[in-house]
Design a protein around this motif. Structure first.
Motif, PDB file in Angstrom:
ATOM      1  N   PRO A  91      -3.220 -11.933  -0.059  1.00 26.84           N
ATOM      2  CA  PRO A  91      -2.813 -13.229  -0.353  1.00 26.84           C
ATOM      3  C   PRO A  91      -1.442 -13.407  -0.116  1.00 26.84           C
ATOM      4  CG  PRO A  91      -3.321 -11.838  -2.300  1.00 26.84           C
ATOM      5  CD  PRO A  91      -3.893 -10.925  -1.125  1.00 26.84           C
ATOM      6  N   SER A  92      -0.955 -14.795   0.301  1.00 22.97           N
ATOM      7  CA  SER A  92       0.541 -14.741   0.656  1.00 22.97           C
ATOM      8  C   SER A  92       1.383 -15.026  -0.472  1.00 22.97           C
ATOM      9  CB  SER A  92       0.528 -16.109   1.507  1.00 22.97           C
ATOM     10  OG  SER A  92       0.085 -17.089   0.622  1.00 22.97           O
ATOM     11  N   ASP A  93       0.789 -15.329  -1.621  1.00 20.16           N
ATOM     12  CA  ASP A  93       1.597 -15.580  -2.871  1.00 20.16           C
ATOM     13  C   ASP A  93       1.839 -14.154  -3.823  1.00 20.16           C
ATOM     14  OD1 ASP A  93      -0.964 -15.709  -3.514  1.00 20.16           O
ATOM     15  OD2 ASP A  93      -0.917 -17.710  -4.453  1.00 20.16           O
ATOM     16  N   VAL A  94       1.037 -13.267  -3.429  1.00 22.32           N
ATOM     17  CA  VAL A  94       1.118 -11.995  -4.165  1.00 22.32           C
ATOM     18  C   VAL A  94       1.363 -10.637  -3.037  1.00 22.32           C
ATOM     19  CG1 VAL A  94      -0.046 -10.472  -5.622  1.00 22.32           C
ATOM     20  CG2 VAL A  94      -0.569 -12.755  -5.704  1.00 22.32           C
ATOM     21  N   PRO A  95       2.842 -10.180  -3.290  1.00 20.66           N
ATOM     22  CA  PRO A  95       3.074  -9.165  -2.216  1.00 20.66           C
ATOM     23  C   PRO A  95       2.214  -7.947  -2.406  1.00 20.66           C
ATOM     24  CG  PRO A  95       5.048  -9.899  -3.486  1.00 20.66           C
ATOM     25  CD  PRO A  95       3.789 -10.631  -4.158  1.00 20.66           C
ATOM     26  N   GLY A  96       1.842  -7.410  -1.343  1.00 22.20           N
ATOM     27  CA  GLY A  96       0.872  -6.241  -1.062  1.00 22.20           C
ATOM     28  C   GLY A  96       1.357  -5.135  -0.062  1.00 22.20           C
ATOM     29  N   ARG A  97       0.988  -4.030  -0.164  1.00 26.53           N
ATOM     30  CA  ARG A  97       1.102  -3.051   0.937  1.00 26.53           C
ATOM     31  C   ARG A  97       0.320  -1.818   0.703  1.00 26.53           C
ATOM     32  NH1 ARG A  97       5.193  -2.918  -3.143  1.00 26.53           N
ATOM     33  NH2 ARG A  97       5.434  -0.758  -4.026  1.00 26.53           N
ATOM     34  N   PRO A  98      -0.153  -1.174   1.744  1.00 19.48           N
ATOM     35  CA  PRO A  98      -1.026  -0.141   1.610  1.00 19.48           C
ATOM     36  C   PRO A  98      -0.328   1.277   1.153  1.00 19.48           C
ATOM     37  CG  PRO A  98       0.029  -0.364   3.785  1.00 19.48           C
ATOM     38  CD  PRO A  98       0.436  -1.465   3.277  1.00 19.48           C
ATOM     39  N   ILE A  99      -1.143   1.873   0.271  1.00 20.18           N
ATOM     40  CA  ILE A  99      -0.603   3.015  -0.113  1.00 20.18           C
ATOM     41  C   ILE A  99      -1.876   4.138  -0.342  1.00 20.18           C
ATOM     42  CG2 ILE A  99       0.940   1.925  -1.940  1.00 20.18           C
ATOM     43  CD1 ILE A  99      -1.483   2.306  -4.064  1.00 20.18           C
ATOM     44  N   GLY A 100      -1.589   5.308  -0.499  1.00 22.54           N
ATOM     45  CA  GLY A 100      -2.424   6.312  -0.253  1.00 22.54           C
ATOM     46  C   GLY A 100      -2.657   6.983   1.118  1.00 22.54           C
ATOM     47  N   ASP A 101      -3.775   7.079   1.480  1.00 17.59           N
ATOM     48  CA  ASP A 101      -4.352   7.922   2.642  1.00 17.59           C
ATOM     49  C   ASP A 101      -4.215   6.826   3.862  1.00 17.59           C
ATOM     50  OD1 ASP A 101      -5.524   8.886   4.806  1.00 17.59           O
ATOM     51  OD2 ASP A 101      -7.229  10.024   3.608  1.00 17.59           O
ATOM     52  N   PRO A 102      -3.311   7.059   4.818  1.00 19.28           N
ATOM     53  CA  PRO A 102      -3.344   6.027   5.825  1.00 19.28           C
ATOM     54  C   PRO A 102      -4.533   5.848   6.591  1.00 19.28           C
ATOM     55  CG  PRO A 102      -1.541   7.737   5.908  1.00 19.28           C
ATOM     56  CD  PRO A 102      -2.489   8.057   5.024  1.00 19.28           C
ATOM     57  N   ARG A 103      -5.565   6.733   6.524  1.00 17.06           N
ATOM     58  CA  ARG A 103      -6.585   6.549   7.399  1.00 17.06           C
ATOM     59  C   ARG A 103      -7.616   5.451   6.489  1.00 17.06           C
ATOM     60  NH1 ARG A 103      -8.219  12.847   7.622  1.00 17.06           N
ATOM     61  NH2 ARG A 103      -7.446  12.377   5.424  1.00 17.06           N
TER      62      ARG A 103
END
Length: 341
Positions: free
Chosen positions: A298-310
């Motif tokens: 969602p554009s209005d809630v910042p998000g990013r990947p965490i944990g196992d990159p796979r």
């Protein structure tokens, strides 16, 4: 009607009423049995204490069923110790006073004890059939206290030393019925080997506590571990809000994390609850596992990947744990997650 159990003082068709006058009321085996009977009979569990009593965290967490209340007896009147609503006895149960428009005076009285912060992590982990349960709890406890959990049990006190084999054995013995457990962490000062606070563990000389509950239940093709862990922080030991996503990412890398929601609230560092207003909780962030799926971010809630990159989980920043604005972002995120794919 006569009380059918030593823990129950009054029994009506609507409620089991338990009178307790002690500094801390815990979720002991008697109360666990009473709560089970309440669930089976459709009654509420209502625990009556003086205003000087506190609740243990597990007892607070289980008093959520219909009609269940923490009733405070204060100066000839009654109020709900968790919400401040004035209560009355209607002959069958304690219930809200219909004409009341304000909190009970005792609920708005300031605490005489130091107020710190309580970090609450509510999470779900999925396991395949036969996999060892409880690893995520140990991981989280060590991350925030520098030590593994101390014990577990089906009521308080959590009298069994932390042992995953024994805990898993109980679950298998009870399966397919769900197993509810109380878990406790260390309550000792951090030593030189516990880290200096840069990785989430407490600085040397600071004391942190952890108390939580687990519900282990069979699901299609495996087991779901649903938990609530609460960590207590003194005023001199602020919670590691800025590094929280990194700590959660380390859990997601090793366990099948379905979701984790983190929030912060003012409260006692010993994790007991007083019958008064301490302040409102506010969100910090939420992790959503790869198997759950989030679709587009969602554009209005910042998000990013965490944990196992796979197979990464997604971490969404919601706030600093103090601003109510975080709840608006939380609602936006939940609407996005619930939307049809």
């Amino acid at each position: 009607m006569n009380a059918p159990h030593p823990a129950v003082d009054v029994l009506t068709p609507k409620a089991m009423v338990v009178l307790r006058d002690r500094p801390v009321v815990a979720f002991n085996q008697w109360l666990a049995d009473a709560l089970r009977v309440c669930g089976e009979s459709g009654r509420g569990l209502q625990i009556v204490t003086p205003v000087t009593s506190r609740l243990s965290l597990p007892l607070k967490l289980v008093l959520t069923g219909p009609g269940s209340l923490w009733v405070i007896s204060d100066g000839g009147g009654y109020y709900d110790g968790l919400t401040g609503r004035p209560l009355r006895w209607d002959g069958a149960a304690f219930s809200p006073v219909p004409e009341a428009r304000d909190y009970a005076p005792g609920y708005t009285t300031r605490s005489s004890e130091p107020i710190g912060a309580q970090l609450t992590l509510t999470f779900r982990v999925r396991h395949g059939a036969g996999e060892l349960l409880g690893g995520a709890v140990g991981h989280l406890c060590h991350s925030f206290t520098g030590h593994p959990p101390l014990g577990w049990g089906t009521a308080e006190p959590a009298a069994n030393l932390w042992n995953l084999d024994e805990m898993n054995g109980l679950f298998r013995q009870r399966s397919p019925r769900a197993t509810w457990l109380a878990v406790i962490g260390p309550a000792a000062e951090a030593g030189p080997g516990a880290g200096m606070g840069d990785n989430g563990a407490p600085p040397v000389g600071q004391r942190r506590t952890m108390v939580g509950t687990l519900l282990l239940s069979s699901s299609q093709g495996g087991v779901e571990e649903a938990g609530t862990l609460v960590f207590g922080f003194s005023a001199a030991d602020p919670p590691p809000v800025s590094t929280l996503s990194t700590l959660v990412g380390s859990v997601a890398a090793e366990h099948r994390l379905a979701s984790l929601f983190a929030q912060l609230s003012p409260g006692r560092a010993d994790l007991t609850t007083e019958p008064r207003w301490m302040g409102a909780p506010a969100p910090i962030g939420m992790a959503v596992g790869a198997e759950t799926g989030v679709g587009s971010v969602p554009s209005d809630v910042p998000g990013r990947p965490i944990g196992d990159p796979r197979s990464p989980a997604m971490w969404f920043d919601l706030g600093d744990g103090r601003s109510a604005e975080g709840w608006r972002r939380y609602e936006q995120l939940m609407r996005h997650l619930r939307a049809p794919a």
